[in-house]
Enzyme design. Structure first.
Site, mmCIF file in Angstrom:
data_model
loop_
_atom_site.group_PDB
_atom_site.id
_atom_site.type_symbol
_atom_site.label_atom_id
_atom_site.label_comp_id
_atom_site.label_asym_id
_atom_site.label_seq_id
_atom_site.Cartn_x
_atom_site.Cartn_y
_atom_site.Cartn_z
ATOM 1 N N LYS A 106 -10.284 -4.828 -11.572
ATOM 2 C CA LYS A 106 -9.385 -3.997 -12.397
ATOM 3 C C LYS A 106 -9.412 -4.377 -13.879
ATOM 4 O O LYS A 106 -9.245 -3.519 -14.736
ATOM 5 C CB LYS A 106 -7.945 -4.096 -11.878
ATOM 6 C CG LYS A 106 -7.701 -3.322 -10.609
ATOM 7 C CD LYS A 106 -6.243 -3.391 -10.198
ATOM 8 C CE LYS A 106 -6.043 -2.735 -8.847
ATOM 9 N NZ LYS A 106 -4.645 -2.762 -8.406
ATOM 10 N N ASP A 123 -1.185 2.405 -10.690
ATOM 11 C CA ASP A 123 -0.350 1.428 -9.969
ATOM 12 C C ASP A 123 1.064 1.457 -10.549
ATOM 13 O O ASP A 123 2.049 1.536 -9.818
ATOM 14 C CB ASP A 123 -0.923 0.014 -10.097
ATOM 15 C CG ASP A 123 -2.139 -0.204 -9.219
ATOM 16 O OD1 ASP A 123 -2.234 0.446 -8.157
ATOM 17 O OD2 ASP A 123 -2.996 -1.022 -9.596
HETATM 18 P P1 NAD Z 1 -2.522 -11.402 -7.202
HETATM 19 O O1 NAD Z 1 -3.194 -12.467 -6.400
HETATM 20 O O2 NAD Z 1 -3.150 -10.905 -8.465
HETATM 21 O O3 NAD Z 1 -1.036 -11.880 -7.578
HETATM 22 C C1 NAD Z 1 -0.156 -12.459 -6.655
HETATM 23 C C2 NAD Z 1 0.710 -13.457 -7.418
HETATM 24 O O4 NAD Z 1 1.716 -13.962 -6.516
HETATM 25 C C3 NAD Z 1 -0.049 -14.684 -7.949
HETATM 26 O O5 NAD Z 1 0.175 -14.814 -9.340
HETATM 27 C C4 NAD Z 1 0.533 -15.853 -7.156
HETATM 28 O O6 NAD Z 1 0.595 -17.048 -7.913
HETATM 29 C C5 NAD Z 1 1.910 -15.334 -6.817
HETATM 30 N N1 NAD Z 1 2.552 -15.964 -5.654
HETATM 31 C C6 NAD Z 1 2.027 -16.157 -4.424
HETATM 32 N N2 NAD Z 1 2.965 -16.707 -3.611
HETATM 33 C C7 NAD Z 1 4.096 -16.837 -4.343
HETATM 34 C C8 NAD Z 1 5.400 -17.317 -4.047
HETATM 35 N N3 NAD Z 1 5.744 -17.773 -2.841
HETATM 36 N N4 NAD Z 1 6.322 -17.315 -5.049
HETATM 37 C C9 NAD Z 1 5.998 -16.870 -6.281
HETATM 38 N N5 NAD Z 1 4.785 -16.402 -6.595
HETATM 39 C C10 NAD Z 1 3.835 -16.389 -5.642
HETATM 40 O O7 NAD Z 1 -2.305 -10.192 -6.185
HETATM 41 P P2 NAD Z 1 -1.957 -8.677 -6.528
HETATM 42 O O8 NAD Z 1 -3.218 -7.919 -6.715
HETATM 43 O O9 NAD Z 1 -0.942 -8.638 -7.593
HETATM 44 O O10 NAD Z 1 -1.348 -8.179 -5.143
HETATM 45 C C11 NAD Z 1 -0.152 -8.739 -4.628
HETATM 46 C C12 NAD Z 1 0.247 -7.970 -3.373
HETATM 47 O O11 NAD Z 1 0.520 -6.619 -3.728
HETATM 48 C C13 NAD Z 1 -0.847 -7.916 -2.301
HETATM 49 O O12 NAD Z 1 -0.233 -8.118 -1.061
HETATM 50 C C14 NAD Z 1 -1.377 -6.501 -2.393
HETATM 51 O O13 NAD Z 1 -1.840 -6.012 -1.156
HETATM 52 C C15 NAD Z 1 -0.123 -5.745 -2.808
HETATM 53 N N6 NAD Z 1 -0.392 -4.490 -3.518
HETATM 54 C C16 NAD Z 1 0.261 -3.379 -3.094
HETATM 55 C C17 NAD Z 1 0.059 -2.174 -3.745
HETATM 56 C C18 NAD Z 1 0.749 -0.931 -3.255
HETATM 57 O O14 NAD Z 1 0.299 0.160 -3.592
HETATM 58 N N7 NAD Z 1 1.839 -1.041 -2.498
HETATM 59 C C19 NAD Z 1 -0.784 -2.105 -4.869
HETATM 60 C C20 NAD Z 1 -1.412 -3.286 -5.306
HETATM 61 C C21 NAD Z 1 -1.212 -4.470 -4.610
#
Ligand code: NAD
Length: 301
Positions: A78, A114
């Site tokens: 992205k 998004d």
């Molecule tokens: P990412 O890895 O870029 O970011 C996740 C963040 O969460 C990281 O910065 C990590 O340090 C943090 N993190 C992990 N565990 C944590 C905790 N216990 N406390 C605090 N912070 C914590 O991932 P992303 O691309 O942002 O995606 C995150 C989630 O969102 C995934 O499960 C993905 O499937 C979901 N998602 C959903 C949609 C949707 O349309 N509903 C769209 C995009 C992503």
């Protein structure tokens, strides 16, 4: 001889890693058919193709040559795709991330559905909750989009929490540059942030299949707090379930998934998608019982 008009052919694809279970092809193809298009949506899985971010220019080139009308882009591309495009919408530039590339008239234009998808889902599911103080847990790509949507919709303040302090600070800085430093902050004190908040969003992978747990402990949930999750495999995450039990209003992650697809469809085709129809299809695909965007209280479960 048949008098039927041939349907316009639209070729689309999703570029990303580990996308085998994506529901996007099914959603886009079904909505295309409803709109009289011969729409084909292909998964371009980086692992299967053996490509990485360095190969993105070639992927874009071949998508153009093969007549693709557009591409969705997901992890880990992205950010990397942004400098390769002819134009990027202002909001996607603010976020430094593109999830939708429209290929038209020899140009590649990037968008971010998004954040707009989350905003639409929020308006549909929690329409009265926007002008409040919110806590955002998880400062990655999804979290940044959610923070952008909340602030854009009028939230007075968003507190950003992440296990990685640097990521929380970077996300808060990016949002502050767009919305003002007084409206966003990074913090490590989740209990204090939640105590004064009216809503919290989980944007970490916690709660997903294979990532058990919840980023917000159930004992920190309080009356009047709305809870939103971006995770949608499953729709009923531990956090959503705990929130329903506590009597809190909830917005499960399906709404964002549906509305980001709706937004992308509209950009790719120039046609209006029927969000309700796409949501019903999404629920059919996930086998879920609850509406993806609605926010029933505990009594509805
Ligand atoms: P990412 O890895 O870029 O970011 C996740 C963040 O969460 C990281 O910065 C990590 O340090 C943090 N993190 C992990 N565990 C944590 C905790 N216990 N406390 C605090 N912070 C914590 O991932 P992303 O691309 O942002 O995606 C995150 C989630 O969102 C995934 O499960 C993905 O499937 C979901 N998602 C959903 C949609 C949707 O349309 N509903 C769209 C995009 C992503």
């Amino acid at each position: 001889m048949s008098t039927e008009q041939p349907q316009p052919v639209v070729q689309l694809g999703l570029v990303g890693q580990g996308i085998g279970a994506s529901l996007t092809p099914a959603m886009q193809e079904r909505e295309g058919r409803w709109n009289g298009l011969d729409l084909h949506y292909r998964l371009l899985d980086a692992d299967e193709l053996g490509v990485g971010p360095a190969d993105l220019p070639q992927l874009l080139l071949w998508a153009r040559r093969l007549g693709y009308a557009g591409l969705n882009v997901t992890h880990p591309f992205k950010q990397a795709v942004v400098p390769l495009l002819d134009e990027v919408s202002a909001d996607a530039a603010d976020l430094g991330a593109v999830n939708t590339v429209v290929l038209r008239d020899g140009r590649a234009v990037g968008h971010n559905t998004d954040w707009s998808g989350y905003a639409r889902a929020f308006r549909a599911g929690l329409p009265d909750a926007v002008h409040d103080r919110a806590v955002l847990v998880g400062a990655g790509g999804a979290g940044s989009a959610v923070g952008y949507a909340l602030l854009h919709a009028g939230s007075e303040h968003v507190a950003v929490v992440d296990a990685d302090r640097g990521r929380a600070a970077a996300c808060a800085d990016r949002l502050a540059a767009r919305f003002g430093a007084d409206r966003v902050s990074a913090t490590t004190d989740l209990p204090a942030a939640l105590a004064g908040a009216s809503g919290v969003v989980n944007a970490t992978p916690l709660g997903m299949h294979g990532h058990p747990g919840a980023s917000v402990p159930a004992e920190l949930l309080h009356d009047g707090l709305w809870i939103s999750d971006v995770v949608y495999f499953p729709l009923e995450t531990e956090l959503v379930s705990a929130a329903r039990t506590r009597g809190c209003r909830v917005l499960p992650g399906g709404g964002m998934a549906v509305h980001q697809a709706v937004g992308a469809f509209e950009l790719f085709t120039g046609l209006a998608a029927d969000a309700h129809r796409v949501e019903q299809h999404f629920l059919e695909l996930t086998g879920a019982r609850r509406p993806a965007t609605a926010a029933p209280a505990a009594s509805a479960s």
